[in-house]
Design an enzyme around this catalytic site. Structure first.
Site, PDB file in Angstrom:
ATOM      1  N   ARG A 268      11.413  -0.085  10.769  1.00 18.37           N
ATOM      2  CA  ARG A 268      10.336   0.092  11.741  1.00 18.37           C
ATOM      3  C   ARG A 268      10.459  -0.905  12.892  1.00 18.37           C
ATOM      4  O   ARG A 268      10.722  -2.078  12.665  1.00 18.37           O
ATOM      5  CB  ARG A 268       8.984  -0.111  11.043  1.00 18.37           C
ATOM      6  CG  ARG A 268       8.504   1.149  10.357  1.00 18.37           C
ATOM      7  CD  ARG A 268       7.312   0.911   9.492  1.00 18.37           C
ATOM      8  NE  ARG A 268       6.256   0.138  10.138  1.00 18.37           N
ATOM      9  CZ  ARG A 268       5.085  -0.083   9.572  1.00 18.37           C
ATOM     10  NH1 ARG A 268       4.820   0.410   8.376  1.00 18.37           N
ATOM     11  NH2 ARG A 268       4.167  -0.789  10.184  1.00 18.37           N
TER      12      ARG A 268
ATOM     13  N   ARG B  75      11.790  -4.829   4.795  1.00 19.25           N
ATOM     14  CA  ARG B  75      11.580  -3.438   4.395  1.00 19.25           C
ATOM     15  C   ARG B  75      12.297  -2.416   5.269  1.00 19.25           C
ATOM     16  O   ARG B  75      12.503  -2.600   6.462  1.00 19.25           O
ATOM     17  CB  ARG B  75      10.098  -3.116   4.283  1.00 19.25           C
ATOM     18  CG  ARG B  75       9.395  -2.731   5.540  1.00 19.25           C
ATOM     19  CD  ARG B  75       7.976  -2.303   5.230  1.00 19.25           C
ATOM     20  NE  ARG B  75       7.139  -2.454   6.383  1.00 19.25           N
ATOM     21  CZ  ARG B  75       5.825  -2.385   6.344  1.00 19.25           C
ATOM     22  NH1 ARG B  75       5.190  -2.215   5.212  1.00 19.25           N
ATOM     23  NH2 ARG B  75       5.131  -2.492   7.445  1.00 19.25           N
TER      24      ARG B  75
ATOM     25  N   LYS C  64       0.827  -1.213   0.000  1.00 15.83           N
ATOM     26  CA  LYS C  64       0.000   0.000   0.000  1.00 15.83           C
ATOM     27  C   LYS C  64       0.861   1.263   0.000  1.00 15.83           C
ATOM     28  O   LYS C  64       0.643   2.172  -0.787  1.00 15.83           O
ATOM     29  CB  LYS C  64      -0.928   0.028   1.233  1.00 15.83           C
ATOM     30  CG  LYS C  64      -1.930  -1.114   1.270  1.00 15.83           C
ATOM     31  CD  LYS C  64      -2.730  -1.080   2.558  1.00 15.83           C
ATOM     32  CE  LYS C  64      -1.864  -1.175   3.734  1.00 15.83           C
ATOM     33  NZ  LYS C  64      -1.783  -2.041   4.747  1.00 15.83           N
TER      34      LYS C  64
ATOM     35  N   ARG D 147      -9.843   0.481   9.081  1.00 17.34           N
ATOM     36  CA  ARG D 147      -9.327  -0.876   9.283  1.00 17.34           C
ATOM     37  C   ARG D 147     -10.348  -1.809   9.870  1.00 17.34           C
ATOM     38  O   ARG D 147     -10.083  -2.992  10.037  1.00 17.34           O
ATOM     39  CB  ARG D 147      -8.155  -0.852  10.259  1.00 17.34           C
ATOM     40  CG  ARG D 147      -6.924  -0.454   9.579  1.00 17.34           C
ATOM     41  CD  ARG D 147      -5.714  -0.849  10.366  1.00 17.34           C
ATOM     42  NE  ARG D 147      -4.646  -0.059   9.810  1.00 17.34           N
ATOM     43  CZ  ARG D 147      -3.427  -0.473   9.623  1.00 17.34           C
ATOM     44  NH1 ARG D 147      -3.074  -1.652   9.990  1.00 17.34           N
ATOM     45  NH2 ARG D 147      -2.542   0.312   9.079  1.00 17.34           N
TER      46      ARG D 147
ATOM     47  N   ARG E 136      -0.201  -8.584  13.739  1.00 12.90           N
ATOM     48  CA  ARG E 136      -0.872  -7.686  12.785  1.00 12.90           C
ATOM     49  C   ARG E 136      -1.696  -8.462  11.768  1.00 12.90           C
ATOM     50  O   ARG E 136      -2.777  -8.039  11.383  1.00 12.90           O
ATOM     51  CB  ARG E 136       0.162  -6.795  12.074  1.00 12.90           C
ATOM     52  CG  ARG E 136       0.431  -5.515  12.853  1.00 12.90           C
ATOM     53  CD  ARG E 136       1.857  -5.079  12.783  1.00 12.90           C
ATOM     54  NE  ARG E 136       2.270  -4.578  11.512  1.00 12.90           N
ATOM     55  CZ  ARG E 136       3.555  -4.551  11.100  1.00 12.90           C
ATOM     56  NH1 ARG E 136       4.507  -5.014  11.884  1.00 12.90           N
ATOM     57  NH2 ARG E 136       3.863  -4.066   9.938  1.00 12.90           N
TER      58      ARG E 136
HETATM   59  P1  ADP Z   1       0.952  -2.004   8.396  1.00 16.88           P
HETATM   60  O1  ADP Z   1      -0.201  -1.870   7.465  1.00 16.88           O
HETATM   61  O2  ADP Z   1       2.201  -2.449   7.716  1.00 16.88           O
HETATM   62  O3  ADP Z   1       0.647  -2.791   9.638  1.00 16.88           O
HETATM   63  P2  ADP Z   1       0.813   0.829   9.120  1.00 16.88           P
HETATM   64  O4  ADP Z   1       1.963   1.736   9.004  1.00 16.88           O
HETATM   65  O5  ADP Z   1      -0.365   1.083   8.238  1.00 16.88           O
HETATM   66  O6  ADP Z   1       1.418  -0.619   8.924  1.00 16.88           O
HETATM   67  O7  ADP Z   1       0.280   0.802  10.650  1.00 16.88           O
HETATM   68  C1  ADP Z   1       1.140   0.547  11.721  1.00 16.88           C
HETATM   69  C2  ADP Z   1       0.351   0.492  13.038  1.00 16.88           C
HETATM   70  O8  ADP Z   1      -0.339   1.740  13.267  1.00 16.88           O
HETATM   71  C3  ADP Z   1      -0.763  -0.557  13.102  1.00 16.88           C
HETATM   72  O9  ADP Z   1      -0.267  -1.838  13.437  1.00 16.88           O
HETATM   73  C4  ADP Z   1      -1.656   0.045  14.193  1.00 16.88           C
HETATM   74  O10 ADP Z   1      -1.122  -0.150  15.476  1.00 16.88           O
HETATM   75  C5  ADP Z   1      -1.607   1.535  13.908  1.00 16.88           C
HETATM   76  N1  ADP Z   1      -2.692   1.968  12.976  1.00 16.88           N
HETATM   77  C6  ADP Z   1      -2.530   2.439  11.718  1.00 16.88           C
HETATM   78  N2  ADP Z   1      -3.712   2.729  11.156  1.00 16.88           N
HETATM   79  C7  ADP Z   1      -4.659   2.425  12.092  1.00 16.88           C
HETATM   80  C8  ADP Z   1      -6.087   2.483  12.118  1.00 16.88           C
HETATM   81  N3  ADP Z   1      -6.800   2.894  11.065  1.00 16.88           N
HETATM   82  N4  ADP Z   1      -6.718   2.076  13.251  1.00 16.88           N
HETATM   83  C9  ADP Z   1      -6.040   1.661  14.323  1.00 16.88           C
HETATM   84  N5  ADP Z   1      -4.699   1.563  14.359  1.00 16.88           N
HETATM   85  C10 ADP Z   1      -3.998   1.944  13.264  1.00 16.88           C
END
Ligand code: ADP
Length: 218
Positions: A156, A122, A13, A88, A167
């Protein structure tokens, strides 16, 4: 129009959002990036957010909803944006409907073993944010960013095996029902992102053109 990117961690993404944002001239809003930047400060709420993120758990819906609403009300997003990592779950999806109905959802479909390898490999440039992968897409020159030349890179802290498995678990439990919900509406497009970045990029552009045309017709 708001382009929503939904898919498991490591589905590409962020990488696609960086490219598409330039090509379509649409700003990229990543809730993961916003939360990671917010947790640099030391207050108690931020510490909790940091803990949840490092454990691979979702941050509280109310907090994320509030952040996204605030972002979308800014002038720079009035012509739309790419929303990456939000919504999400169904609660967030329903909340977003109270903010805007002008959305197109792109579902990044990818197998679990590919996502795990992608996440473990990554890293990104500390200066310009360009995303790389030690298995699939390294910088052309060792230790030098292709875009800005910086030699500083970020890994990260949540990209470890334990957090990835968590996750993926959260993704199945929380995000699958949302994908199912969107698939019953007309605005879900699925893209298979097991493939090479360039092939995915081409298909993404086709989908976006088709989606905006369909929107204009309705
Ligand atoms: P990935 O999709 O690789 O897990 P992201 O960078 O999108 O990584 O998100 C990292 C973390 O940020 C998630 O594991 C969560 O803890 C938090 N997060 C991101 N977006 C949301 C969301 N929409 N709702 C709740 N937590 C979120």
């Amino acid at each position: 129009m708001i382009l929503i990117f939904i898919g498991p961690p490591g589905s590409g993404k962020g990488t696609q959002a960086q490219v598409l944002s330039k090509k379509l001239n649409l700003p990229h809003v990543s809730t993961g990036d916003i939360l990671r930047n917010a947790v640099d400060s030391d207050d108690e709420d931020n510490k909790l957010v940091q803990k949840l993120m490092s454990e691979g758990k979702l941050v509280d819906d109310n907090l994320v909803n509030k952040i996204v609403k605030k972002f979308l009300s800014k002038d720079e997003y009035k012509n739309g944006c790419i929303l990456d990592g939000y919504p999400r779950n169904l609660e967030q999806g329903k909340f977003l409907e109270t903010v805007t109905k002008n959305i197109v959802v792109i579902y990044f479909n990818v197998s679990e073993d590919v996502t795990i390898k992608r996440i473990l490999g990554r890293f990104s440039c500390a200066q310009c944010g360009k995303i790389y992968n030690s298995y699939y897409s390294k910088p052309k020159e060792d230790n030098k960013c292709d875009i800005c030349g910086s030699d500083k890179f970020i890994y990260r802290t949540d990209d470890n095996k334990e957090s990835i498995m968590q996750r993926l678990k959260v993704y199945k439990a929380e995000t699958f029902p949302l994908i199912d919900y969107y698939s019953k509406q007309k605005y879900l497009y699925t893209i298979n992102t097991d493939r090479d970045i360039k092939e995915t990029e081409k298909e993404m552009l086709d989908i976006c053109t088709k989606a905006s045309y369909t929107k204009l017709q309705n």
